[in-house]
Design a protein around this motif. Structure first.
Motif, PDB file in Angstrom:
ATOM      1  N   ALA A   1     -51.808 -46.048  11.946  1.00 57.67           N
ATOM      2  CA  ALA A   1     -52.543 -46.221  10.687  1.00 57.67           C
ATOM      3  C   ALA A   1     -53.726 -47.152  10.908  1.00 57.67           C
ATOM      4  CB  ALA A   1     -51.639 -46.782   9.603  1.00 57.67           C
ATOM      5  N   ILE A   2     -54.889 -46.748  10.423  1.00 58.75           N
ATOM      6  CA  ILE A   2     -56.067 -47.624  10.423  1.00 58.75           C
ATOM      7  C   ILE A   2     -56.203 -48.159   9.008  1.00 58.75           C
ATOM      8  CG2 ILE A   2     -58.544 -47.791  10.837  1.00 58.75           C
ATOM      9  CD1 ILE A   2     -58.271 -45.367  12.694  1.00 58.75           C
ATOM     10  N   CYS A   3     -55.917 -49.422   8.851  1.00 54.95           N
ATOM     11  CA  CYS A   3     -55.855 -50.035   7.514  1.00 54.95           C
ATOM     12  C   CYS A   3     -57.119 -50.834   7.240  1.00 54.95           C
ATOM     13  CB  CYS A   3     -54.625 -50.935   7.399  1.00 54.95           C
ATOM     14  SG  CYS A   3     -53.067 -50.049   7.647  1.00 54.95           S
ATOM     15  N   SER A   4     -57.820 -50.459   6.179  1.00 57.48           N
ATOM     16  CA  SER A   4     -59.091 -51.108   5.852  1.00 57.48           C
ATOM     17  C   SER A   4     -58.904 -52.412   5.093  1.00 57.48           C
ATOM     18  CB  SER A   4     -59.964 -50.164   5.017  1.00 57.48           C
ATOM     19  OG  SER A   4     -60.240 -48.979   5.727  1.00 57.48           O
ATOM     20  N   THR A   5     -57.763 -52.552   4.423  1.00 58.84           N
ATOM     21  CA  THR A   5     -57.526 -53.735   3.598  1.00 58.84           C
ATOM     22  C   THR A   5     -56.166 -54.351   3.904  1.00 58.84           C
ATOM     23  OG1 THR A   5     -56.454 -52.513   1.803  1.00 58.84           O
ATOM     24  CG2 THR A   5     -58.870 -52.672   1.746  1.00 58.84           C
ATOM     25  N   ARG A   6     -55.999 -55.572   3.455  1.00 60.00           N
ATOM     26  CA  ARG A   6     -54.718 -56.267   3.619  1.00 60.00           C
ATOM     27  C   ARG A   6     -53.615 -55.532   2.859  1.00 60.00           C
ATOM     28  NH1 ARG A   6     -51.479 -60.897   2.009  1.00 60.00           N
ATOM     29  NH2 ARG A   6     -51.197 -62.287   3.812  1.00 60.00           N
ATOM     30  N   GLU A   7     -53.937 -55.004   1.703  1.00 59.68           N
ATOM     31  CA  GLU A   7     -52.959 -54.256   0.904  1.00 59.68           C
ATOM     32  C   GLU A   7     -52.465 -53.020   1.660  1.00 59.68           C
ATOM     33  OE1 GLU A   7     -52.520 -52.180  -3.539  1.00 59.68           O
ATOM     34  OE2 GLU A   7     -54.459 -52.954  -2.858  1.00 59.68           O
ATOM     35  N   ASP A   8     -53.406 -52.289   2.288  1.00 56.09           N
ATOM     36  CA  ASP A   8     -53.023 -51.112   3.066  1.00 56.09           C
ATOM     37  C   ASP A   8     -52.100 -51.503   4.223  1.00 56.09           C
ATOM     38  OD1 ASP A   8     -54.563 -49.513   1.439  1.00 56.09           O
ATOM     39  OD2 ASP A   8     -56.286 -49.451   2.810  1.00 56.09           O
ATOM     40  N   ALA A   9     -52.419 -52.607   4.882  1.00 60.43           N
ATOM     41  CA  ALA A   9     -51.616 -53.067   6.012  1.00 60.43           C
ATOM     42  C   ALA A   9     -50.211 -53.449   5.553  1.00 60.43           C
ATOM     43  CB  ALA A   9     -52.294 -54.248   6.695  1.00 60.43           C
ATOM     44  N   LEU A  10     -50.121 -54.129   4.437  1.00 65.25           N
ATOM     45  CA  LEU A  10     -48.811 -54.517   3.902  1.00 65.25           C
ATOM     46  C   LEU A  10     -47.964 -53.292   3.578  1.00 65.25           C
ATOM     47  CD1 LEU A  10     -49.437 -57.594   1.550  1.00 65.25           C
ATOM     48  CD2 LEU A  10     -47.754 -57.451   3.408  1.00 65.25           C
ATOM     49  N   THR A  11     -48.595 -52.290   2.989  1.00 63.90           N
ATOM     50  CA  THR A  11     -47.878 -51.060   2.643  1.00 63.90           C
ATOM     51  C   THR A  11     -47.316 -50.390   3.891  1.00 63.90           C
ATOM     52  OG1 THR A  11     -49.253 -50.697   0.678  1.00 63.90           O
ATOM     53  CG2 THR A  11     -48.090 -48.788   1.567  1.00 63.90           C
ATOM     54  N   TYR A  12     -48.150 -50.270   4.922  1.00 60.44           N
ATOM     55  CA  TYR A  12     -47.706 -49.615   6.162  1.00 60.44           C
ATOM     56  C   TYR A  12     -46.615 -50.434   6.849  1.00 60.44           C
ATOM     57  CZ  TYR A  12     -47.796 -47.421  10.758  1.00 60.44           C
ATOM     58  OH  TYR A  12     -47.432 -46.790  11.916  1.00 60.44           O
ATOM     59  N   LEU A  13     -46.817 -51.721   6.965  1.00 60.24           N
ATOM     60  CA  LEU A  13     -45.829 -52.581   7.616  1.00 60.24           C
ATOM     61  C   LEU A  13     -44.480 -52.498   6.911  1.00 60.24           C
ATOM     62  CD1 LEU A  13     -48.144 -55.666   8.230  1.00 60.24           C
ATOM     63  CD2 LEU A  13     -46.981 -54.379  10.028  1.00 60.24           C
ATOM     64  N   THR A  14     -44.511 -52.481   5.582  1.00 59.49           N
ATOM     65  CA  THR A  14     -43.267 -52.405   4.804  1.00 59.49           C
ATOM     66  C   THR A  14     -42.563 -51.066   5.013  1.00 59.49           C
ATOM     67  OG1 THR A  14     -44.169 -53.897   3.115  1.00 59.49           O
ATOM     68  CG2 THR A  14     -42.283 -52.544   2.479  1.00 59.49           C
ATOM     69  N   GLU A  15     -43.347 -49.976   4.973  1.00 54.31           N
ATOM     70  CA  GLU A  15     -42.764 -48.649   5.169  1.00 54.31           C
ATOM     71  C   GLU A  15     -42.112 -48.521   6.537  1.00 54.31           C
ATOM     72  OE1 GLU A  15     -42.460 -45.530   3.355  1.00 54.31           O
ATOM     73  OE2 GLU A  15     -42.472 -47.147   1.889  1.00 54.31           O
ATOM     74  N   VAL A  16     -42.759 -49.053   7.556  1.00 60.60           N
ATOM     75  CA  VAL A  16     -42.266 -48.880   8.921  1.00 60.60           C
ATOM     76  C   VAL A  16     -41.172 -49.875   9.272  1.00 60.60           C
ATOM     77  CG1 VAL A  16     -42.910 -48.951  11.359  1.00 60.60           C
ATOM     78  CG2 VAL A  16     -44.435 -47.872   9.705  1.00 60.60           C
ATOM     79  N   LEU A  17     -41.388 -51.146   8.953  1.00 61.80           N
ATOM     80  CA  LEU A  17     -40.458 -52.185   9.405  1.00 61.80           C
ATOM     81  C   LEU A  17     -39.291 -52.419   8.458  1.00 61.80           C
ATOM     82  CD1 LEU A  17     -43.022 -54.761  10.834  1.00 61.80           C
ATOM     83  CD2 LEU A  17     -41.648 -53.091  12.082  1.00 61.80           C
ATOM     84  N   ASP A  18     -39.538 -52.305   7.165  1.00 64.50           N
ATOM     85  CA  ASP A  18     -38.444 -52.519   6.203  1.00 64.50           C
ATOM     86  C   ASP A  18     -37.758 -51.209   5.823  1.00 64.50           C
ATOM     87  OD1 ASP A  18     -38.914 -55.191   6.249  1.00 64.50           O
ATOM     88  OD2 ASP A  18     -39.872 -55.330   4.280  1.00 64.50           O
TER      89      ASP A  18
END
Length: 410
Positions: free
Chosen positions: A154-171
């Motif tokens: 995932a190429i995340c342009s914002t902190r919100e996008d990064a949080l969403t991806y990290l949560t989906e994958v890691l949690d």
């Protein structure tokens, strides 16, 4: 010579077509289902993950050479098993396959070999991931460490996008239990270099570029690839890539006590500082293989044999450039219809079946990426014009494709 190809997508269809034309070949078999291959050449009753059955098939069909297409079989150790049974098989062993199955392993190998790549950190918690992302700055690249069928980046342009991806994958464990590589976002044009490798012996194949996002202008989610074009634009960079990326990597494997063998895919970004590695794959790409094999003007089997004999040769390449466009089921890479009825005519060839089969006498889709139409020309621009002229006759409301494959490329 009898050849077995394990896998049944567009990459394998291309390899099948290429190898079948070789005068030294008697029979070519494909393990899996593909609507373009005659039933006599399809092996549909053997599971590629059952290595005992694959070996029995090799014995029964008197197979001289086995080529493994998809990465999942390589990660599972099929090459280790077949080599232990004295089979001639093209592909890396389980250890070397970690170059693709673990992004963190690949990064560690590059660091040890001083290979140019983006700076990174490996994390396994959301809090650690967002802290590193904030430190590196946005946009940021997040890569699931394990295999994810080309959809784990995932190429995340914002902190919100990064949080969403990290949560989906890691949690939420959407891909599995592995962690994430947080990587700085490189800027430039992407391309891929392919090689046939045996230890430190290798031969380069044609260079290509693919398009991973689902929609035009590189929008939408990542896919397994929506199209590709060959290119001669970066041939001048090949000596640098060989000396600073390929050779150091192969030497690093040997230093670790292993010999890399098989196909190697080097995904690169052309930055202002020169080529940098984005990723490695331990097999040929799909959809790139479908055009790379067409541009190759040498015998693939001769290339493989020469490299495995530690006598690498220089490939002859056709002057034309090639463009291929993937036809996918609407909704891919998320939910999409299957069993879409497909109407194919001779004017569309050459095309490659990625997810098709015959059912009740009709050609139908079986996957998200259905087929790939290709064309050639004296430039990428002209090849692009030709392939889209063919696609105009292939309209279906249950299918879609990108309209910008090859656009802006030379």
């Amino acid at each position: 010579m009898n050849v077995l190809i394990i896998g049944s997508g567009g990459r394998e269809h291309s390899l099948f077509t290429t190898i079948k034309l070789d005068p030294r070949v008697n029979k070519v078999y494909m393990l899996g289902t593909n609507g373009a291959i005659d039933k006599a050449n399809l092996i549909t009753d053997v599971d590629g993950m059952n290595f005992d059955d694959v070996y029995e098939l090799i014995q029964t069909k008197d197979i001289d050479l086995t080529i493994v297409g998809p990465e999942m079989y390589l990660e599972a150790g099929i090459v280790d098993y077949l080599r232990a049974h004295k089979c001639f098989v093209v592909g890396p062993d389980k250890y070397c396959s970690r170059l693709e199955s673990s992004k963190n392993f690949a990064k560690e190998m590059m660091a040890n070999a001083n290979i140019p790549t983006a700076k990174y950190k490996y994390v396994n918690t959301v809090s650690a991931g967002i802290e590193i992302a904030d430190d590196f700055g946005y946009p940021i690249v997040l890569k699931y460490d394990g295999l994810a069928a080309g959809k784990g980046v995932a190429i995340c342009s914002t902190r919100e996008d990064a949080l969403t991806y990290l949560t989906e994958v890691l949690d939420n464990k959407c891909f599995g239990d592995d962690g994430i590589v947080v990587e700085e976002c490189l800027v430039g044009e992407e391309y891929s270099v392919f090689a046939v490798v045996h230890g430190t012996s290798y031969t380069l194949l044609p260079v290509a570029q693919d398009y991973k996002r689902a929609f035009d202008n590189d929008l939408g989610p990542n896919t397994g690839g929506m199209g590709a074009n060959t290119t001669s634009k970066y041939n001048s960079e090949l000596p640098f890539i060989e000396d600073n990326i390929l050779k150091p990597l192969l030497t690093q494997f040997e230093t670790s006590g292993y010999k890399y063998t098989g196909f190697l895919y080097i995904g690169l970004m052309q930055t202002t500082e020169g080529p940098k590695v984005i990723e490695f794959n331990v097999r040929m790409g799909d959809p790139e293989t479908q055009i790379v094999m067409q541009k190759l003007d040498s015998s693939l089997l001769e290339v493989i044999q020469s490299v495995y004999d530690d006598k690498p040769i220089t490939c002859e390449l056709k002057k034309q450039e090639y463009v291929g466009v993937v036809i996918a089921a609407s909704g891919y890479p998320n939910q999409y219809p299957k069993h879409v009825i497909l109407n194919v005519n001779e004017s569309m060839r050459p095309l490659y079946h990625m997810g098709t089969k015959y059912e009740d006498g009709q050609l139908v889709s079986t996957g998200g990426r259905v087929m790939m139409l290709t064309a050639s020309g004296d430039s990428v621009k002209n090849a692009r014009t030709s392939v889209y002229e063919k696609i105009d006759s292939f309209e279906n409301e249950q299918l879609f494709y990108r309209t910008d494959i090859g656009l802006g490329r030379v």
